[in-house]
Design a protein around this motif. Structure first.
Motif, PDB file in Angstrom:
ATOM      1  N   PRO A   1      -2.101  18.864 -33.104  1.00 54.34           N
ATOM      2  CA  PRO A   1      -3.011  18.838 -34.269  1.00 54.34           C
ATOM      3  C   PRO A   1      -3.248  20.207 -34.902  1.00 54.34           C
ATOM      4  O   PRO A   1      -3.608  20.291 -36.074  1.00 54.34           O
ATOM      5  N   ASP A   2      -3.041  21.299 -34.153  1.00 50.89           N
ATOM      6  CA  ASP A   2      -3.253  22.646 -34.694  1.00 50.89           C
ATOM      7  C   ASP A   2      -1.976  23.262 -35.254  1.00 50.89           C
ATOM      8  O   ASP A   2      -1.991  24.413 -35.705  1.00 50.89           O
ATOM      9  N   LEU A   3      -0.860  22.540 -35.228  1.00 51.40           N
ATOM     10  CA  LEU A   3       0.394  23.024 -35.809  1.00 51.40           C
ATOM     11  C   LEU A   3       0.467  22.502 -37.242  1.00 51.40           C
ATOM     12  O   LEU A   3       0.649  21.302 -37.479  1.00 51.40           O
ATOM     13  N   GLN A   4       0.334  23.411 -38.208  1.00 47.08           N
ATOM     14  CA  GLN A   4       0.220  23.021 -39.608  1.00 47.08           C
ATOM     15  C   GLN A   4       1.094  23.911 -40.499  1.00 47.08           C
ATOM     16  O   GLN A   4       1.483  25.008 -40.111  1.00 47.08           O
ATOM     17  N   VAL A   5       1.376  23.405 -41.706  1.00 45.95           N
ATOM     18  CA  VAL A   5       1.982  24.203 -42.781  1.00 45.95           C
ATOM     19  C   VAL A   5       0.902  24.420 -43.828  1.00 45.95           C
ATOM     20  O   VAL A   5       0.284  23.460 -44.297  1.00 45.95           O
ATOM     21  N   ASP A   6       0.627  25.694 -44.166  1.00 48.19           N
ATOM     22  CA  ASP A   6      -0.484  25.986 -45.072  1.00 48.19           C
ATOM     23  C   ASP A   6      -0.078  25.801 -46.531  1.00 48.19           C
ATOM     24  O   ASP A   6       1.023  25.325 -46.850  1.00 48.19           O
ATOM     25  N   SER A   7      -0.977  26.200 -47.421  1.00 51.06           N
ATOM     26  CA  SER A   7      -0.743  26.012 -48.855  1.00 51.06           C
ATOM     27  C   SER A   7       0.394  26.869 -49.391  1.00 51.06           C
ATOM     28  O   SER A   7       0.906  26.613 -50.485  1.00 51.06           O
TER      29      SER A   7
ATOM     30  N   VAL B   1       9.901  19.268 -37.303  1.00 48.71           N
ATOM     31  CA  VAL B   1       9.995  18.903 -38.715  1.00 48.71           C
ATOM     32  C   VAL B   1       8.603  18.930 -39.330  1.00 48.71           C
ATOM     33  O   VAL B   1       7.590  18.827 -38.638  1.00 48.71           O
ATOM     34  N   CYS B   2       8.562  19.072 -40.649  1.00 50.45           N
ATOM     35  CA  CYS B   2       7.316  19.016 -41.404  1.00 50.45           C
ATOM     36  C   CYS B   2       7.228  17.624 -42.031  1.00 50.45           C
ATOM     37  O   CYS B   2       8.205  17.124 -42.584  1.00 50.45           O
ATOM     38  N   SER B   3       6.053  17.040 -41.943  1.00 54.42           N
ATOM     39  CA  SER B   3       5.894  15.676 -42.417  1.00 54.42           C
ATOM     40  C   SER B   3       4.650  15.568 -43.274  1.00 54.42           C
ATOM     41  O   SER B   3       3.571  16.020 -42.886  1.00 54.42           O
ATOM     42  N   ALA B   4       4.806  14.973 -44.454  1.00 55.47           N
ATOM     43  CA  ALA B   4       3.662  14.684 -45.310  1.00 55.47           C
ATOM     44  C   ALA B   4       2.983  13.418 -44.808  1.00 55.47           C
ATOM     45  O   ALA B   4       3.310  12.882 -43.753  1.00 55.47           O
ATOM     46  N   SER B   5       2.004  12.934 -45.541  1.00 53.94           N
ATOM     47  CA  SER B   5       1.286  11.737 -45.119  1.00 53.94           C
ATOM     48  C   SER B   5       2.227  10.553 -44.980  1.00 53.94           C
ATOM     49  O   SER B   5       2.057   9.695 -44.121  1.00 53.94           O
ATOM     50  N   ASP B   6       3.246  10.507 -45.817  1.00 56.04           N
ATOM     51  CA  ASP B   6       4.264   9.468 -45.720  1.00 56.04           C
ATOM     52  C   ASP B   6       5.365   9.958 -44.790  1.00 56.04           C
ATOM     53  O   ASP B   6       6.023  10.962 -45.048  1.00 56.04           O
ATOM     54  N   ASP B   7       5.584   9.267 -43.660  1.00 55.79           N
ATOM     55  CA  ASP B   7       6.563   9.716 -42.674  1.00 55.79           C
ATOM     56  C   ASP B   7       7.984   9.711 -43.208  1.00 55.79           C
ATOM     57  O   ASP B   7       8.874  10.311 -42.609  1.00 55.79           O
TER      58      ASP B   7
ATOM     59  N   ARG C   1       9.052  28.719 -42.286  1.00 53.08           N
ATOM     60  CA  ARG C   1       8.439  28.053 -43.437  1.00 53.08           C
ATOM     61  C   ARG C   1       8.993  26.633 -43.598  1.00 53.08           C
ATOM     62  O   ARG C   1      10.041  26.298 -43.039  1.00 53.08           O
ATOM     63  N   ALA C   2       8.254  25.851 -44.362  1.00 48.00           N
ATOM     64  CA  ALA C   2       8.762  24.556 -44.816  1.00 48.00           C
ATOM     65  C   ALA C   2       9.526  24.790 -46.113  1.00 48.00           C
ATOM     66  O   ALA C   2       9.082  25.539 -46.971  1.00 48.00           O
ATOM     67  N   PRO C   3      10.704  24.175 -46.275  1.00 48.89           N
ATOM     68  CA  PRO C   3      11.495  24.435 -47.487  1.00 48.89           C
ATOM     69  C   PRO C   3      10.744  24.122 -48.781  1.00 48.89           C
ATOM     70  O   PRO C   3      10.824  24.879 -49.747  1.00 48.89           O
ATOM     71  N   SER C   4       9.976  23.014 -48.827  1.00 49.67           N
ATOM     72  CA  SER C   4       9.281  22.679 -50.079  1.00 49.67           C
ATOM     73  C   SER C   4       7.893  22.095 -49.857  1.00 49.67           C
ATOM     74  O   SER C   4       7.047  22.180 -50.757  1.00 49.67           O
ATOM     75  N   LEU C   5       7.604  21.526 -48.685  1.00 47.99           N
ATOM     76  CA  LEU C   5       6.318  20.884 -48.448  1.00 47.99           C
ATOM     77  C   LEU C   5       5.216  21.922 -48.197  1.00 47.99           C
ATOM     78  O   LEU C   5       5.489  23.022 -47.731  1.00 47.99           O
ATOM     79  N   THR C   6       3.976  21.582 -48.501  1.00 50.20           N
ATOM     80  CA  THR C   6       2.819  22.420 -48.215  1.00 50.20           C
ATOM     81  C   THR C   6       1.688  21.524 -47.700  1.00 50.20           C
ATOM     82  O   THR C   6       1.682  20.314 -47.933  1.00 50.20           O
TER      83      THR C   6
END
Length: 316
Positions: A280-286, A231-237, A306-311
């Motif tokens: 730590p190296d698994l990221q979603v870019d801009s 899953v993709c997670s922003a700063s807020d889990d 891709r992430a559906p909406s997060l960047t």
């Protein structure tokens, strides 16, 4: 004469009796109708041939991708064999020196005043010196372990496309959910995931996701989980999204990385903590594309994950 002319030009597109009937019904416009139908049939045939050609081209692209993957795997295996062969030659122990015992001197033996034989203590000292010399000649086990140390990169992860067949809340934990996921095997896998509080579980049913399949099965609050849902997670889990593979993917498709070829481990060892090292190296870019050190998550011949909406967020 006009009827015979148009009937002869029908070939296999129209039955001659049908063309004759049209011309008899309308002698003036009948030939034009026949010619229109013939042109329309020819265009339909050419369209079908073009579609078949496009399908063949796509099939060739997929086969070329598979061949390229096989070549990369064989190349990696050959390089590993060459490294092991070189290490074996460099660090193989040298053969011990051969010692020859001197022939007994008969003349000295005849003399009554012989030198005293070496004591047992002297013999033990000589043997210990020989053993210490052998240990110095052998290569250390540390140098051999450095040569055989496995690679530490994302190619060791068995990432696959899966389709979520069903999803339900965990019976013993409010923050967990249980999914049944098809990953291209004979039976679906049970996966326990921690999703955000705002995630609609009903919307996950039937969608595609990316799963880590070579983790060791473990029980989470009484339910055995046999894979990990990425899953993709922003700063807020609480704000999480599933990592989405290309829409044309099929369950069981491998997610690979162009710059990191190689076969994944059969099962990740918990002592090595490989997932924790790589995460730590698994990221979603801009642009919303999932990547490892700038190299995209790719399903060969089908596209990027891709992430559906997060960047600019983490993958976990």
């Amino acid at each position: 004469m006009k009827n015979t002319k148009y009937t002869d030009n029908m070939d296999s597109i129209f039955n001659p009796s049908v063309a004759d009937a049209l011309i008899k019904l309308d002698p003036e416009d009948g030939p034009q109708f026949v010619e229109y139908f013939q042109t329309h049939a020819m265009l339909s045939r050419e369209k079908a041939q073009l579609q078949a050609s496009v399908r063949d081209q796509r099939k060739l692209l997929v086969e070329n991708g598979k061949l390229k993957k096989d070549i990369e795997q064989l190349k990696t295996q050959l390089q590993d064999k060459q490294k092991r062969r070189t290490a074996k030659v460099l660090f193989s122990p040298a053969p011990p020196p051969t010692t020859t015992s001197p022939a007994p001197n008969t003349e000295t033996a005849a003399v009554p005043n012989n030198p005293p034989p070496p004591s047992s203590q002297d013999r033990r000292d000589r043997q210990s010196r020989r053993k210490r010399g052998d240990r110095k000649a052998r290569p250390s086990s540390d140098s051999l372990s450095l040569v055989a140390e496995p690679r530490v990169d994302v190619s060791r992860l068995d990432l696959r496309v899966g389709r979520i067949l069903s999803v339900r809340p965990h019976p013993l934990a409010e923050t967990l959910s249980v999914q049944e996921v098809d990953v291209g095997e004979n039976a679906p896998r049970t996966v326990v995931s921690k999703l955000g509080a705002h995630t609609d579980l009903e919307e996950l049913q039937g969608v595609l996701a990316v799963l880590l399949c070579n983790v060791k099965a473990c029980k989470l609050r009484g339910v055995a989980s046999k894979a990990r849902l990425l899953v993709c997670s922003a700063s807020d889990d609480d704000v999480t999204e599933r990592l989405a593979p290309p829409a044309c993917s099929d369950p069981g498709d491998r997610v690979t990385f162009l710059n990191y070829p190689g076969e994944p481990d059969k099962e990740l060892q918990s002592k090595q903590r490989l997932w924790e090292i790589l995460q730590p190296d698994l990221q979603v870019d801009s642009k919303g594309v999932a990547n490892y050190k700038g190299c995209g998550f790719e399903v060969k011949g089908k596209g990027l994950c891709r992430a559906p909406s997060l960047t600019n967020c983490n993958i976990k």
